[in-house]
Design a protein around this motif. Sequence first.
Motif, PDB file in Angstrom:
ATOM      1  N   GLN A  87      -5.592  -7.839 -19.279  1.00 46.73           N
ATOM      2  CA  GLN A  87      -6.362  -7.824 -20.523  1.00 46.73           C
ATOM      3  C   GLN A  87      -5.387  -7.788 -21.692  1.00 46.73           C
ATOM      4  N   PRO A  88      -5.475  -8.755 -22.605  1.00 47.89           N
ATOM      5  CA  PRO A  88      -4.511  -8.814 -23.709  1.00 47.89           C
ATOM      6  C   PRO A  88      -4.558  -7.597 -24.633  1.00 47.89           C
ATOM      7  N   GLU A  89      -5.737  -7.117 -24.909  1.00 51.35           N
ATOM      8  CA  GLU A  89      -5.898  -5.958 -25.793  1.00 51.35           C
ATOM      9  C   GLU A  89      -6.952  -5.040 -25.214  1.00 51.35           C
ATOM     10  N   GLY A  90      -6.737  -3.762 -25.323  1.00 48.98           N
ATOM     11  CA  GLY A  90      -7.745  -2.800 -24.889  1.00 48.98           C
ATOM     12  C   GLY A  90      -8.003  -2.835 -23.400  1.00 48.98           C
ATOM     13  N   GLY A  91      -9.260  -2.612 -23.050  1.00 45.82           N
ATOM     14  CA  GLY A  91      -9.610  -2.526 -21.646  1.00 45.82           C
ATOM     15  C   GLY A  91     -10.849  -3.324 -21.329  1.00 45.82           C
ATOM     16  N   LEU A  92     -11.533  -2.886 -20.300  1.00 44.37           N
ATOM     17  CA  LEU A  92     -12.759  -3.532 -19.848  1.00 44.37           C
ATOM     18  C   LEU A  92     -13.832  -2.480 -19.620  1.00 44.37           C
ATOM     19  N   ARG A  93     -15.063  -2.892 -19.782  1.00 47.55           N
ATOM     20  CA  ARG A  93     -16.167  -2.017 -19.407  1.00 47.55           C
ATOM     21  C   ARG A  93     -16.152  -1.839 -17.899  1.00 47.55           C
ATOM     22  N   MET A  94     -16.526  -0.662 -17.458  1.00 50.87           N
ATOM     23  CA  MET A  94     -16.543  -0.388 -16.024  1.00 50.87           C
ATOM     24  C   MET A  94     -17.495  -1.319 -15.294  1.00 50.87           C
ATOM     25  N   THR A  95     -18.606  -1.684 -15.910  1.00 47.00           N
ATOM     26  CA  THR A  95     -19.532  -2.601 -15.238  1.00 47.00           C
ATOM     27  C   THR A  95     -18.873  -3.964 -15.011  1.00 47.00           C
ATOM     28  N   ARG A  96     -18.055  -4.389 -15.933  1.00 42.67           N
ATOM     29  CA  ARG A  96     -17.349  -5.674 -15.786  1.00 42.67           C
ATOM     30  C   ARG A  96     -16.284  -5.576 -14.691  1.00 42.67           C
ATOM     31  N   VAL A  97     -15.575  -4.469 -14.627  1.00 35.83           N
ATOM     32  CA  VAL A  97     -14.584  -4.265 -13.570  1.00 35.83           C
ATOM     33  C   VAL A  97     -15.274  -4.321 -12.208  1.00 35.83           C
ATOM     34  N   ALA A  98     -16.385  -3.622 -12.079  1.00 35.51           N
ATOM     35  CA  ALA A  98     -17.129  -3.624 -10.819  1.00 35.51           C
ATOM     36  C   ALA A  98     -17.578  -5.041 -10.466  1.00 35.51           C
ATOM     37  N   GLU A  99     -18.043  -5.761 -11.447  1.00 34.03           N
ATOM     38  CA  GLU A  99     -18.498  -7.136 -11.227  1.00 34.03           C
ATOM     39  C   GLU A  99     -17.345  -8.040 -10.789  1.00 34.03           C
ATOM     40  N   LEU A 100     -16.218  -7.966 -11.473  1.00 35.16           N
ATOM     41  CA  LEU A 100     -15.078  -8.834 -11.164  1.00 35.16           C
ATOM     42  C   LEU A 100     -14.457  -8.533  -9.799  1.00 35.16           C
ATOM     43  N   LEU A 101     -14.482  -7.270  -9.404  1.00 33.26           N
ATOM     44  CA  LEU A 101     -13.888  -6.887  -8.115  1.00 33.26           C
ATOM     45  C   LEU A 101     -14.911  -6.838  -6.989  1.00 33.26           C
ATOM     46  N   GLY A 102     -16.179  -7.020  -7.331  1.00 36.96           N
ATOM     47  CA  GLY A 102     -17.218  -6.971  -6.310  1.00 36.96           C
ATOM     48  C   GLY A 102     -17.337  -5.608  -5.669  1.00 36.96           C
ATOM     49  N   ARG A 103     -17.201  -4.568  -6.452  1.00 36.00           N
ATOM     50  CA  ARG A 103     -17.263  -3.196  -5.961  1.00 36.00           C
ATOM     51  C   ARG A 103     -18.532  -2.511  -6.457  1.00 36.00           C
ATOM     52  N   PRO A 104     -19.089  -1.609  -5.649  1.00 37.46           N
ATOM     53  CA  PRO A 104     -20.224  -0.812  -6.139  1.00 37.46           C
ATOM     54  C   PRO A 104     -19.771   0.084  -7.291  1.00 37.46           C
ATOM     55  N   LYS A 105     -20.635   0.284  -8.252  1.00 42.56           N
ATOM     56  CA  LYS A 105     -20.281   1.091  -9.418  1.00 42.56           C
ATOM     57  C   LYS A 105     -19.937   2.531  -9.039  1.00 42.56           C
ATOM     58  N   THR A 106     -20.624   3.066  -8.030  1.00 37.25           N
ATOM     59  CA  THR A 106     -20.337   4.449  -7.635  1.00 37.25           C
ATOM     60  C   THR A 106     -18.919   4.567  -7.075  1.00 37.25           C
ATOM     61  N   ARG A 107     -18.501   3.616  -6.275  1.00 36.00           N
ATOM     62  CA  ARG A 107     -17.141   3.627  -5.716  1.00 36.00           C
ATOM     63  C   ARG A 107     -16.117   3.462  -6.832  1.00 36.00           C
ATOM     64  N   LEU A 108     -16.413   2.571  -7.768  1.00 37.30           N
ATOM     65  CA  LEU A 108     -15.508   2.341  -8.887  1.00 37.30           C
ATOM     66  C   LEU A 108     -15.351   3.600  -9.733  1.00 37.30           C
ATOM     67  N   THR A 109     -16.423   4.328  -9.946  1.00 38.55           N
ATOM     68  CA  THR A 109     -16.355   5.565 -10.729  1.00 38.55           C
ATOM     69  C   THR A 109     -15.373   6.540 -10.093  1.00 38.55           C
ATOM     70  N   TYR A 110     -15.418   6.659  -8.775  1.00 32.88           N
ATOM     71  CA  TYR A 110     -14.493   7.545  -8.059  1.00 32.88           C
ATOM     72  C   TYR A 110     -13.054   7.047  -8.218  1.00 32.88           C
ATOM     73  N   GLN A 111     -12.844   5.747  -8.038  1.00 35.18           N
ATOM     74  CA  GLN A 111     -11.492   5.198  -8.137  1.00 35.18           C
ATOM     75  C   GLN A 111     -10.915   5.359  -9.543  1.00 35.18           C
ATOM     76  N   ILE A 112     -11.741   5.140 -10.552  1.00 35.92           N
ATOM     77  CA  ILE A 112     -11.296   5.312 -11.936  1.00 35.92           C
ATOM     78  C   ILE A 112     -10.936   6.774 -12.188  1.00 35.92           C
ATOM     79  N   ALA A 113     -11.723   7.692 -11.650  1.00 36.42           N
ATOM     80  CA  ALA A 113     -11.420   9.122 -11.803  1.00 36.42           C
ATOM     81  C   ALA A 113     -10.067   9.451 -11.178  1.00 36.42           C
ATOM     82  N   CYS A 114      -9.783   8.885 -10.017  1.00 33.82           N
ATOM     83  CA  CYS A 114      -8.477   9.107  -9.371  1.00 33.82           C
ATOM     84  C   CYS A 114      -7.346   8.552 -10.223  1.00 33.82           C
ATOM     85  N   LEU A 115      -7.537   7.350 -10.754  1.00 29.16           N
ATOM     86  CA  LEU A 115      -6.510   6.734 -11.603  1.00 29.16           C
ATOM     87  C   LEU A 115      -6.334   7.505 -12.907  1.00 29.16           C
TER      88      LEU A 115
END
Length: 167
Positions: A68-96
């Motif tokens: 991403q050139p500037e800033g970040g991404l919405r979590m819903t977009r990250v989940a969509e692009l990676l094909g991950r469930p939002k609940t799993r992504l929430t956990y992974q983001i918390a770890c990161l």
Amino acid sequence: MADPQEHPADLPGCPSAGGGGLLPAELRAWMLLLAATGAVEQRLGAAVKEKLDISHDEFLILCLLAEQPEGGLRMTRVAELLGRPKTRLTYQIACLQHAGLVTRRSVCGDKRGIEVALTDKARGLLAEVSGALAETVTRSLARFMGPDQRAALCGLVPDLAEESRPE
């Protein structure tokens, strides 16, 4: 199943090159792509764990944010692009976030919207290890693919054309 690394000369020819099989060329090519991806993910996952002490899925999130050139991404977009469930992504983001590699913030004007972005620490770590991790990808592809398959992927992985087959 035997480890292809032990017998690279025993690798079959490119399944999408010939005909005569039960599957159409598109499905044979897809299966080849999945096999190559699996081989890379195994080796890359181990390298990512060793160098960054995060999971392969967490690394994919960092890579996506790094593009991403500037800033970040919405979590819903990250989940969509990676094909991950939002609940799993929430956990992974918390770890990161706990590791100091990403930040989370509310999106202005949207109570539910959360944007994630890389920290300077994450950018520094990625800059430090990305060359070695890219080499892991190239070597994995070279090890698990024959010359025809490598030729087909050279447009996507430029250094693969220069990589010689391992002994």
